[in-house]
Design a protein around this motif. Structure first.
Motif, mmCIF file in Angstrom:
data_model
loop_
_atom_site.group_PDB
_atom_site.id
_atom_site.type_symbol
_atom_site.label_atom_id
_atom_site.label_comp_id
_atom_site.label_asym_id
_atom_site.label_seq_id
_atom_site.Cartn_x
_atom_site.Cartn_y
_atom_site.Cartn_z
ATOM 1 N N LEU A 59 0.823 -1.205 0.000
ATOM 2 C CA LEU A 59 0.000 0.000 0.000
ATOM 3 C C LEU A 59 0.866 1.269 0.000
ATOM 4 N N GLU A 60 2.038 1.192 0.631
ATOM 5 C CA GLU A 60 2.921 2.364 0.694
ATOM 6 C C GLU A 60 3.321 2.837 -0.708
ATOM 7 N N PHE A 61 3.448 1.897 -1.641
ATOM 8 C CA PHE A 61 3.780 2.248 -3.016
ATOM 9 C C PHE A 61 2.697 3.170 -3.581
ATOM 10 N N PHE A 62 1.440 2.779 -3.407
ATOM 11 C CA PHE A 62 0.340 3.586 -3.922
ATOM 12 C C PHE A 62 0.245 4.931 -3.194
ATOM 13 N N GLU A 63 0.618 4.966 -1.920
ATOM 14 C CA GLU A 63 0.610 6.237 -1.188
ATOM 15 C C GLU A 63 1.587 7.224 -1.825
ATOM 16 N N ARG A 64 2.774 6.714 -2.218
ATOM 17 C CA ARG A 64 3.754 7.577 -2.888
ATOM 18 C C ARG A 64 3.243 8.016 -4.252
ATOM 19 N N VAL A 65 2.607 7.085 -4.980
ATOM 20 C CA VAL A 65 2.069 7.412 -6.302
ATOM 21 C C VAL A 65 1.021 8.520 -6.198
ATOM 22 N N VAL A 66 0.106 8.379 -5.260
ATOM 23 C CA VAL A 66 -0.963 9.369 -5.103
ATOM 24 C C VAL A 66 -0.377 10.735 -4.751
ATOM 25 N N ALA A 67 0.605 10.758 -3.871
ATOM 26 C CA ALA A 67 1.230 12.032 -3.483
ATOM 27 C C ALA A 67 1.887 12.705 -4.692
ATOM 28 N N ILE A 68 2.615 11.927 -5.480
ATOM 29 C CA ILE A 68 3.285 12.474 -6.669
ATOM 30 C C ILE A 68 2.256 12.950 -7.690
ATOM 31 N N ALA A 69 1.215 12.158 -7.903
ATOM 32 C CA ALA A 69 0.187 12.512 -8.881
ATOM 33 C C ALA A 69 -0.533 13.791 -8.490
ATOM 34 N N LYS A 70 -0.824 13.936 -7.205
ATOM 35 C CA LYS A 70 -1.501 15.153 -6.755
ATOM 36 C C LYS A 70 -0.594 16.374 -6.905
ATOM 37 N N GLU A 71 0.678 16.186 -6.604
ATOM 38 C CA GLU A 71 1.635 17.289 -6.720
ATOM 39 C C GLU A 71 1.701 17.815 -8.156
ATOM 40 N N HIS A 72 1.590 16.906 -9.113
ATOM 41 C CA HIS A 72 1.770 17.289 -10.517
ATOM 42 C C HIS A 72 0.467 17.280 -11.324
ATOM 43 N N ASN A 73 -0.669 17.161 -10.646
ATOM 44 C CA ASN A 73 -1.981 17.172 -11.320
ATOM 45 C C ASN A 73 -2.070 16.103 -12.413
ATOM 46 N N ILE A 74 -1.803 14.868 -12.025
ATOM 47 C CA ILE A 74 -1.819 13.745 -12.948
ATOM 48 C C ILE A 74 -2.916 12.767 -12.529
ATOM 49 N N TRP A 75 -3.752 12.341 -13.475
ATOM 50 C CA TRP A 75 -4.718 11.278 -13.211
ATOM 51 C C TRP A 75 -3.980 9.942 -13.109
ATOM 52 N N VAL A 129 -4.578 5.655 -13.367
ATOM 53 C CA VAL A 129 -5.415 4.515 -13.720
ATOM 54 C C VAL A 129 -4.669 3.255 -13.301
ATOM 55 N N GLN A 130 -5.247 2.487 -12.386
ATOM 56 C CA GLN A 130 -4.615 1.264 -11.879
ATOM 57 C C GLN A 130 -5.437 0.047 -12.291
ATOM 58 N N ASP A 131 -4.772 -0.943 -12.851
ATOM 59 C CA ASP A 131 -5.417 -2.182 -13.293
ATOM 60 C C ASP A 131 -5.158 -3.265 -12.246
ATOM 61 N N LEU A 132 -6.222 -3.701 -11.570
ATOM 62 C CA LEU A 132 -6.126 -4.674 -10.476
ATOM 63 C C LEU A 132 -6.661 -6.042 -10.924
ATOM 64 N N ALA A 133 -6.288 -6.452 -12.126
ATOM 65 C CA ALA A 133 -6.851 -7.682 -12.702
ATOM 66 C C ALA A 133 -6.515 -8.933 -11.897
ATOM 67 N N TYR A 134 -5.406 -8.899 -11.141
ATOM 68 C CA TYR A 134 -4.945 -10.115 -10.446
ATOM 69 C C TYR A 134 -5.080 -9.999 -8.936
ATOM 70 N N ALA A 135 -6.106 -9.268 -8.506
ATOM 71 C CA ALA A 135 -6.328 -9.046 -7.069
ATOM 72 C C ALA A 135 -6.434 -10.346 -6.292
ATOM 73 N N ASP A 136 -7.021 -11.375 -6.889
ATOM 74 C CA ASP A 136 -7.313 -12.609 -6.159
ATOM 75 C C ASP A 136 -6.264 -13.698 -6.344
ATOM 76 N N ALA A 193 -2.920 -8.324 -2.329
ATOM 77 C CA ALA A 193 -2.786 -7.172 -3.219
ATOM 78 C C ALA A 193 -3.621 -6.005 -2.705
ATOM 79 N N PRO A 194 -3.014 -4.832 -2.517
ATOM 80 C CA PRO A 194 -3.792 -3.669 -2.068
ATOM 81 C C PRO A 194 -4.526 -3.015 -3.226
ATOM 82 N N SER A 195 -5.500 -2.185 -2.887
ATOM 83 C CA SER A 195 -6.197 -1.344 -3.860
ATOM 84 C C SER A 195 -5.697 0.082 -3.713
ATOM 85 N N ILE A 196 -5.472 0.759 -4.826
ATOM 86 C CA ILE A 196 -5.042 2.160 -4.743
ATOM 87 C C ILE A 196 -6.119 3.016 -4.087
ATOM 88 N N LEU A 197 -7.390 2.558 -4.169
ATOM 89 C CA LEU A 197 -8.484 3.348 -3.596
ATOM 90 C C LEU A 197 -8.479 3.328 -2.071
#
Length: 396
Positions: free
Chosen positions: A186-202, A204-211, A219-223
């Motif tokens: 989950l920490e990976f996604f926390e860094r991604v969200v912080a960077i994306a917000k800083e730079h105004n970037i959307w 899109v995460q594909d969680l096809a292999y959650a199970d 597997a964590p969810s970015i949400l």
């Protein structure tokens, strides 16, 4: 005719067709090919899901046009799944949409939100629709090398952001990853969200292999990340978790603006999937989840047989913690081969079909991908064939 179709002309030849055509030729000649090439589940859909499809299809009122964003009960089932699984609360009206598999959803989201002049960040190697959905939309791709080191990835990501003009509009992720099976916390996604917000970037995460996770990994969810709903959506596919690849059922959840854009695009393009399929998908999500555990155990068993077998014959591989793939570096003794030539050699001399790594991007060169779509008996035969090839070449 010399007429040019602009979008088609931006698509390179599909690398996997090279191996696919050789595979067909070999089978036409009567050869038994053990096929690890495509991530296409080989087992039937669980009986209770099929039964619900049949029951619903026999009702005359279910054969009319459906809804392009999915029937309300399925969208509610999707949101309930996120609540149970990740403690993420979603609005089924504005934050969830049903897609014809995640591939269709990703491609139409790209068409809805991007176009010429937009820059999109995509890890490399990656599943082809992740970059090429945006290539089709007319956007420009900025490849972010994705090895097995997260710090290197974030260094490359920051570099790509700062060196791109115009500034990137969107970042596409897929974890657990196809093809590399790389897993994040989950920490990976926390860094991604912080960077994306800083730079105004959307995002899109594909969680096809959650199970399809093993050895205690979940597997964590970015949400799950606080604030992710401001900038991110996540796709999920029922193809792998429930053995439903041909059914084409997936969904996209998260940010209202992106979900709304996809819904608007789809309202022009389709009337949604056949209602009985959607009702069966509800039965899958809300019913007994024993089938998911059994499917997971099957892939783990296949993973173990393949990885133990390859390591035993001298082909060093690391068992993945998730997905239905093994990402294997070409053995050192065959380092003179590129991934296409080595895949051809495996097919012709060991009767084993794999996917060449370069088909997933230039940084996939030097690797091949095994899909865990053959049973243990066939996998052991493949190992014997590979061992014989090694021996014939003087490497065993």
């Amino acid at each position: 005719m010399d007429e040019q179709f602009r979008r088609i002309s931006r698509l390179p030849p599909y690398v996997f067709n090279i191996i696919g055509e050789l595979k067909q030729q070999a089978r036409a000649a009567g050869e038994d090919i053990i096929d690890f090439g495509m991530g296409n589940p080989d087992q039937p859909t669980p009986e209770h899901i099929v039964d619900k499809l049949v029951e619903t299809a026999q009702r005359g009122d279910t054969h009319r046009y459906s809804q392009s964003k999915g029937i309300p009960r399925l969208r509610k089932a999707i949101c309930d799944w996120y609540q149970r699984r990740y403690e993420v609360t979603l609005d089924p009206e504005t934050e969830a949409i049903v897609t014809l598999g995640s591939k269709e959803g990703l491609a139409h989201l790209a068409l809805a939100t991007t176009g010429p002049g937009d820059a999109i960040l995509v890890p490399n190697p990656s599943y082809p629709i992740h970059p090429y959905g945006f290539v089709i939309s007319g956007a420009d791709i900025r490849h972010v090398p994705m090895g097995m080191n997260e710090e290197d990835f974030f260094d490359e990501l920051e570099k790509a952001i700062h060196n791109s003009w115009p500034r990137p509009k969107m970042l596409v992720l897929n974890f657990p990853s196809n093809p590399t099976a790389y897993c994040v916390e989950l920490e990976f996604f926390e860094r991604v969200v912080a960077i994306a917000k800083e730079h105004n970037i959307w995002v899109v995460q594909d969680l096809a292999y959650a199970d399809l996770c093993y050895d205690g990994y979940e597997a964590p969810s970015i949400l799950q990340v606080e604030g992710a709903m401001d900038i991110a959506v996540e796709f999920y596919s029922m193809s792998k978790s429930y053995n439903m690849p041909g059914w084409r059922v997936g969904f996209c959840c998260g940010n209202k603006t992106l979900v709304g854009a996809l819904a608007r695009m789809k309202s022009y393009l389709d009337y949604g999937m056949f209602t009985p399929i959607q009702v069966a998908a509800i039965a899958a999500l809300e019913g007994d989840q024993t089938c998911v555990s059994e499917i997971n155990a099957m892939y783990k068993s296949r993973r173990d047989v393949l990885c133990e077998g390859l390591n035993a014959v001298g082909w060093a591989v690391t068992p993945p913690r998730a997905t239905m793939f093994v990402w294997a570096k070409i053995p050192e003794c065959y380092s003179d081969y590129d991934s296409i030539e080595f895949s051809k050699k495996l097919l012709q001399e060991a009767k084993v079909a794999v996917s060449p790594g370069v088909g997933f991007g230039e940084y996939g060169e030097g690797y091949v991908r095994f899909g865990l779509i053959e049973n243990e008996h066939r996998t052991r035969q493949a190992i014997r064939n590979i061992k014989r090839m090694f021996k014939n070449d003087g490497f065993a």
